[in-house]
Design a protein around this motif. Structure first.
Motif, PDB file in Angstrom:
ATOM      1  N   HIS A 266       0.829  -1.208   0.000  1.00 58.69           N
ATOM      2  CA  HIS A 266       0.000   0.000   0.000  1.00 58.69           C
ATOM      3  C   HIS A 266       0.866   1.263   0.000  1.00 58.69           C
ATOM      4  O   HIS A 266       0.626   2.203  -0.765  1.00 58.69           O
ATOM      5  N   LYS A 267       1.890   1.267   0.852  1.00 55.30           N
ATOM      6  CA  LYS A 267       2.730   2.479   0.974  1.00 55.30           C
ATOM      7  C   LYS A 267       3.545   2.711  -0.303  1.00 55.30           C
ATOM      8  O   LYS A 267       3.739   3.845  -0.729  1.00 55.30           O
ATOM      9  N   VAL A 268       4.022   1.625  -0.899  1.00 52.45           N
ATOM     10  CA  VAL A 268       4.801   1.773  -2.133  1.00 52.45           C
ATOM     11  C   VAL A 268       3.903   2.300  -3.255  1.00 52.45           C
ATOM     12  O   VAL A 268       4.286   3.195  -4.019  1.00 52.45           O
ATOM     13  N   LYS A 270       1.266   4.127  -2.977  1.00 54.07           N
ATOM     14  CA  LYS A 270       1.006   5.551  -2.704  1.00 54.07           C
ATOM     15  C   LYS A 270       2.206   6.407  -3.136  1.00 54.07           C
ATOM     16  O   LYS A 270       2.039   7.460  -3.759  1.00 54.07           O
ATOM     17  N   ALA A 271       3.421   5.920  -2.852  1.00 50.95           N
ATOM     18  CA  ALA A 271       4.629   6.678  -3.216  1.00 50.95           C
ATOM     19  C   ALA A 271       4.783   6.750  -4.740  1.00 50.95           C
ATOM     20  O   ALA A 271       5.231   7.764  -5.279  1.00 50.95           O
ATOM     21  N   ILE A 272       4.384   5.691  -5.441  1.00 50.98           N
ATOM     22  CA  ILE A 272       4.461   5.710  -6.912  1.00 50.98           C
ATOM     23  C   ILE A 272       3.538   6.792  -7.459  1.00 50.98           C
ATOM     24  O   ILE A 272       3.899   7.557  -8.352  1.00 50.98           O
ATOM     25  N   GLN A 273       2.325   6.845  -6.887  1.00 50.27           N
ATOM     26  CA  GLN A 273       1.369   7.855  -7.354  1.00 50.27           C
ATOM     27  C   GLN A 273       1.913   9.268  -7.118  1.00 50.27           C
ATOM     28  O   GLN A 273       1.752  10.154  -7.952  1.00 50.27           O
ATOM     29  N   GLU A 274       2.572   9.467  -5.993  1.00 51.22           N
ATOM     30  CA  GLU A 274       3.057  10.817  -5.677  1.00 51.22           C
ATOM     31  C   GLU A 274       4.337  11.180  -6.439  1.00 51.22           C
ATOM     32  O   GLU A 274       4.488  12.305  -6.900  1.00 51.22           O
ATOM     33  N   PHE A 275       5.256  10.219  -6.587  1.00 53.95           N
ATOM     34  CA  PHE A 275       6.578  10.581  -7.117  1.00 53.95           C
ATOM     35  C   PHE A 275       6.847  10.085  -8.537  1.00 53.95           C
ATOM     36  O   PHE A 275       7.881  10.433  -9.108  1.00 53.95           O
ATOM     37  N   THR A 276       5.964   9.273  -9.093  1.00 51.70           N
ATOM     38  CA  THR A 276       6.139   8.679 -10.429  1.00 51.70           C
ATOM     39  C   THR A 276       7.610   8.346 -10.773  1.00 51.70           C
ATOM     40  O   THR A 276       8.177   8.894 -11.718  1.00 51.70           O
ATOM     41  N   ARG A 293       6.801 -10.449  -3.033  1.00 46.15           N
ATOM     42  CA  ARG A 293       7.179 -10.278  -4.436  1.00 46.15           C
ATOM     43  C   ARG A 293       5.949 -10.341  -5.345  1.00 46.15           C
ATOM     44  O   ARG A 293       5.768  -9.501  -6.226  1.00 46.15           O
ATOM     45  N   LYS A 294       5.102 -11.356  -5.090  1.00 45.84           N
ATOM     46  CA  LYS A 294       3.930 -11.539  -5.965  1.00 45.84           C
ATOM     47  C   LYS A 294       2.964 -10.380  -5.822  1.00 45.84           C
ATOM     48  O   LYS A 294       2.443  -9.847  -6.807  1.00 45.84           O
ATOM     49  N   ALA A 299       0.425  -5.396  -7.820  1.00 43.62           N
ATOM     50  CA  ALA A 299       0.041  -3.989  -7.608  1.00 43.62           C
ATOM     51  C   ALA A 299       0.685  -3.096  -8.660  1.00 43.62           C
ATOM     52  O   ALA A 299       0.059  -2.148  -9.150  1.00 43.62           O
ATOM     53  N   LEU A 300       1.925  -3.407  -9.034  1.00 46.49           N
ATOM     54  CA  LEU A 300       2.619  -2.537  -9.986  1.00 46.49           C
ATOM     55  C   LEU A 300       2.226  -2.798 -11.442  1.00 46.49           C
ATOM     56  O   LEU A 300       2.628  -2.037 -12.328  1.00 46.49           O
ATOM     57  N   ALA A 301       1.433  -3.840 -11.647  1.00 52.15           N
ATOM     58  CA  ALA A 301       0.933  -4.090 -13.003  1.00 52.15           C
ATOM     59  C   ALA A 301       0.078  -2.910 -13.463  1.00 52.15           C
ATOM     60  O   ALA A 301      -0.045  -2.636 -14.658  1.00 52.15           O
ATOM     61  N   ASP A 302      -0.490  -2.181 -12.521  1.00 57.40           N
ATOM     62  CA  ASP A 302      -1.297  -0.993 -12.854  1.00 57.40           C
ATOM     63  C   ASP A 302      -0.430   0.191 -13.272  1.00 57.40           C
ATOM     64  O   ASP A 302      -0.958   1.230 -13.672  1.00 57.40           O
ATOM     65  N   TYR A 303       0.882   0.078 -13.101  1.00 55.32           N
ATOM     66  CA  TYR A 303       1.799   1.190 -13.434  1.00 55.32           C
ATOM     67  C   TYR A 303       2.861   0.687 -14.403  1.00 55.32           C
ATOM     68  O   TYR A 303       4.021   0.483 -14.028  1.00 55.32           O
ATOM     69  N   PRO A 304       2.495   0.458 -15.666  1.00 61.25           N
ATOM     70  CA  PRO A 304       3.420  -0.165 -16.619  1.00 61.25           C
ATOM     71  C   PRO A 304       4.697   0.643 -16.862  1.00 61.25           C
ATOM     72  O   PRO A 304       5.684   0.092 -17.349  1.00 61.25           O
ATOM     73  N   ASN A 305       4.688   1.915 -16.531  1.00 54.79           N
ATOM     74  CA  ASN A 305       5.910   2.714 -16.751  1.00 54.79           C
ATOM     75  C   ASN A 305       6.913   2.604 -15.611  1.00 54.79           C
ATOM     76  O   ASN A 305       8.001   3.153 -15.686  1.00 54.79           O
ATOM     77  N   VAL A 306       6.481   1.919 -14.560  1.00 58.70           N
ATOM     78  CA  VAL A 306       7.376   1.797 -13.402  1.00 58.70           C
ATOM     79  C   VAL A 306       7.956   0.385 -13.364  1.00 58.70           C
ATOM     80  O   VAL A 306       7.218  -0.592 -13.216  1.00 58.70           O
TER      81      VAL A 306
END
Ligand code: KG4
Ligand code: ZN
Length: 352
Positions: A266-268, A270-276, A293-294, A299-306
């Motif tokens: 959850h915290k990671v 949130k940080a992705i949304q704020e800091f891209t 890991r899984k 969760a990061l599948a929603d952020y393909p650029n990260v």
């Protein structure tokens, strides 16, 4: 540039030789002598015992990595050593050894923050002796999860960091270790809890996720650990001598692991949304955890650029290759340590 790394912050005596060039990296040799078997009988690390073992193992392991790497002392450009954080008496063995070697061999010595080693551990290739290309896009985020630390860091350059958040009480690895003890599982607790959890139902017990919605990047694991204790007391009817069943152990392990991981993910997110950031890395002993890991991957599948990176399993725990790498980056970044004769360990060294 060839770097000799030395790490003795806790209960692993480690040495490594790596070669770092502008865009390529080779681990020439990396050895870790774990003291787990010694400390297992005490259910945790006994500092004086650890220091004595480090003294016993330090020089033989340094000698061995130099031999395995097929280099001589003349080939070594820099010596990098963990200065802290960690157990004072353990750190002293590595630092004093490194100082003596740097002095007698007339080499530069780089004191390294142990956590900075974890930050770069994702770059270390699995194979020994194979040169790999690497590139780093700054800034990136590092979630550092170990027995002593839970920190979310924004890494801006090898010399610039911003601490976004940290645990206010127990580290997540420490919570795994303590819950393992409550469940009668072996030390270290992380691998034992995750093994038991494989057989359990992660919805069996309703456990809290402290500070998950605190709105900042700090963590707290003491409450989760205590919640496990209360649940276990309830199950045994207050009779601590009554053994809990394997089913209870497995279900509690799974429920605890899920709660612990939910908070991190959850915290990671949130940080992705704020800091891209372009990349997120998860490192430290707990990053070996497969549920973490899984769930992080999902969760990061929603952020393909990260991009999401983890260290190779052999580099999740403490090792000296990561210290050599971080030391090499510092050296290349212009950090020089000329008066290292006065250098002392810093058990509470902070990254930022
Ligand atoms: O980074 P590390 O080797 O040493 C420190 O610097 O603390 O981390 C050790 C921690 C221990 O708390 C251990 O229980 C935890 O990492 N750990 C795990 C797993 N493997 C090790 N925690 C959860 N799941 C694992 N698979
Ligand atoms: Zn560590």
């Amino acid at each position: 540039m060839i770097v000799l790394g030395i790490e003795t912050s806790c209960d692993e005596t480690a040495a490594a030789v790596i070669e770092i060039n502008e865009n390529t990296l080779t681990v020439l040799s990396s050895l870790v002598n774990s003291q787990i078997q010694t400390h297992e009988q005490y259910g945790g690390v006994v500092p004086e015992v650890a220091a004595r073992e480090h003294m016993h193992n330090m020089l033989p392991i340094v000698e061995m990595v130099i031999q395995h790497a097929k280099v001589t002392k003349d080939d070594i450009d820099v010596i990098a050593v963990t200065q802290g954080p960690g157990l004072a008496t353990s750190l002293m063995v590595g630092l004093e050894t490194a100082k003596a070697m740097a002095y007698s061999w007339n080499k530069p010595l780089l004191p390294v923050n142990h956590m900075l080693g974890h930050v770069y551990s994702w770059l270390l290739p699995k194979e020994i002796g194979i040169e790999v290309a690497y590139s780093i896009e700054y800034p990136f985020l590092a979630l550092l999860v170990s027995g002593g630390h839970t920190e979310l860091v924004k890494v801006k350059s090898p010399l610039e960091y911003e601490l976004l958040g940290r645990t206010l009480d127990d580290a997540v690895g420490e919570a795994f270790d303590k819950v393992a003890k409550m469940l009668g599982l072996s030390y270290p607790g992380g691998p034992a809890v995750s093994k038991a959890a494989l057989e359990g139902d992660d919805k069996a017990y309703d456990l809290p996720r402290p500070m998950i919605n605190s709105g900042d990047y700090d963590f707290s694991y003491a409450g989760l650990k205590t919640a496990v204790l209360y649940q276990l007391q309830k199950i045994s009817g207050g009779d601590r001598s009554r053994p809990v069943t394997t089913e209870v152990i497995n279900n509690m392990a799974a429920s605890f692991e899920k709660a612990a991981v939910d908070i991190l993910v959850h915290k990671v997110t949130k940080a992705i949304q704020e800091f891209t950031p372009a990349m997120v890395t998860v490192a430290g002993g707990v990053s070996a955890n497969q549920v973490l890991r899984k769930q992080m991957q999902a969760a990061l599948a929603d952020y393909p650029n990260v991009e999401l990176t983890f260290p190779e399993l052999k580099y999740t725990g403490d090792n000296a290759a990561m210290i050599a790498l971080a030391g090499g980056f510092l050296y290349r970044g212009g950090v020089q340590m000329n008066k290292y004769q006065q250098l002392s360990v810093q058990p509470n060294l902070k990254l930022v």
